[in-house]
Design a protein around this motif. Structure first.
Motif, short mmCIF file in Angstrom:
data_model
loop_
_atom_site.label_atom_id
_atom_site.label_comp_id
_atom_site.label_asym_id
_atom_site.label_seq_id
_atom_site.Cartn_x
_atom_site.Cartn_y
_atom_site.Cartn_z
N CYS A 87 0.88 -1.17 0.00
CA CYS A 87 0.00 0.00 0.00
C CYS A 87 0.92 1.22 0.00
CB CYS A 87 -0.89 -0.01 1.24
SG CYS A 87 -1.91 1.48 1.42
N LEU A 114 -1.31 -1.18 -4.24
CA LEU A 114 -2.42 -0.24 -4.13
C LEU A 114 -1.84 1.16 -3.98
CD1 LEU A 114 -5.45 0.48 -3.69
CD2 LEU A 114 -5.06 0.06 -1.25
N VAL A 134 -2.58 4.93 -3.20
CA VAL A 134 -3.61 5.72 -2.51
C VAL A 134 -3.31 7.20 -2.72
CG1 VAL A 134 -4.70 6.23 -0.29
CG2 VAL A 134 -3.87 3.91 -0.77
N SER A 143 -3.58 -1.02 -8.66
CA SER A 143 -4.87 -0.61 -8.13
C SER A 143 -4.79 0.82 -7.57
CB SER A 143 -5.34 -1.57 -7.04
OG SER A 143 -5.52 -2.85 -7.59
N CYS A 187 -6.85 3.93 -5.10
CA CYS A 187 -7.83 4.31 -4.09
C CYS A 187 -7.73 5.82 -3.89
CB CYS A 187 -7.53 3.57 -2.79
SG CYS A 187 -8.51 4.09 -1.40
N TRP A 193 -12.41 11.60 1.33
CA TRP A 193 -12.84 10.95 2.56
C TRP A 193 -13.07 11.88 3.73
CZ3 TRP A 193 -9.26 6.02 2.83
CH2 TRP A 193 -9.62 5.13 1.79
N GLN A 239 -12.43 3.63 6.25
CA GLN A 239 -12.61 3.78 4.80
C GLN A 239 -11.68 2.83 4.02
OE1 GLN A 239 -14.83 5.59 3.28
NE2 GLN A 239 -15.44 7.18 4.70
N LEU A 240 -10.47 2.62 4.54
CA LEU A 240 -9.49 1.83 3.81
C LEU A 240 -9.70 0.32 3.96
CD1 LEU A 240 -7.00 2.11 1.97
CD2 LEU A 240 -5.58 2.01 4.05
N VAL A 286 -11.43 -1.43 1.16
CA VAL A 286 -10.57 -1.40 -0.04
C VAL A 286 -9.54 -2.53 0.05
CG1 VAL A 286 -8.93 -0.02 -1.38
CG2 VAL A 286 -10.92 1.09 -0.31
N GLN A 332 -11.23 -5.89 -0.57
CA GLN A 332 -11.51 -6.13 -1.99
C GLN A 332 -10.23 -6.47 -2.76
OE1 GLN A 332 -13.29 -2.81 -4.03
NE2 GLN A 332 -13.87 -4.06 -5.77
N MET A 333 -9.15 -5.82 -2.38
CA MET A 333 -7.92 -5.99 -3.15
C MET A 333 -7.07 -7.17 -2.72
SD MET A 333 -5.05 -3.41 -4.30
CE MET A 333 -3.57 -4.10 -5.02
#
Length: 190
Positions: A76, A112, A114, A151, A153, A158, A180-181, A184, A187-188
């Motif tokens: 991330c 990911l 962000v 990916s 985000c 937010w 919020q994360l 995500v 899903q990932m």
């Protein structure tokens, strides 16, 4: 078994508490990296003042830190705020990020990207231009993620509460960011 995710970031990933003396961190359980739940084994590579690595030395150092935390199930990456605070344009930050992502992809892990939450007016953020610049990162990062095949985000929408400086998450901000994360991540990475 918990998924091991390496989180690369700046002081908000580190958990910096600007109200504490000497650059202390919020305690475990307050920082967003520790609030994601039992499905995650987070390896926190947040560092106060970290910009997107752009020198070959800075890239080597950070890649060495990542490799020392392998094996892992994903990365991330949330950087760019300090680049803007130090005078880079959103386009310059995005170009630095593009180059750094190409370096990170050699690790062979799902990544990911962000887009950081928006800066807000405060003691570190005294110009509307800087706030606008922070909002311009998200669309650039979205395009970059598509280009690099990673990916994306967008945390810029937010509404994360920050402290007096306009940059660092408050305790409530860390809680909201984790809330919020987490979906995500689910899903990932699950």
């Amino acid at each position: 078994m918990a998924k091991r995710i390496i989180c690369i970031g700046d002081s908000n990933t580190y958990g910096y508490d600007p109200a504490a003396f000497g650059g202390a961190r919020y305690p475990e359980g307050v920082r967003w990296t520790s609030r994601l739940g039992s499905a995650w084994d987070i390896r926190n590579l947040g560092e106060n003042g970290r910009e997107i690595p752009s020198s070959s030395f800075a890239v080597r150092v950070l890649l060495s830190q990542v490799r020392s935390r392998l094996p892992a199930d994903g990365l991330c990456l949330m950087l760019g705020t300090n680049d803007l605070l130090c005078g880079a344009s959103p386009a310059e930050a995005a170009e630095r990020m593009r180059i750094f992502i190409s370096d990170l992809l050699v690790c062979g892990l799902p990544l990911l990207l962000v887009a950081p939450p928006l800066m807000q007016s405060g003691t570190w953020v005294e110009s509307d231009a800087l706030i606008r610049s922070s909002g311009q990162l998200a669309p650039l990062y979205r395009d970059l993620a598509a280009l690099c095949g990673v990916s994306f985000c967008d945390a810029s929408g937010w509404d994360i509460p920050v402290v007096f400086d306009g940059v660092h998450f408050s305790e409530q901000g860390h809680r909201r960011f984790a809330e919020q994360l987490e979906p995500v991540f689910a899903q990932m990475f699950l």
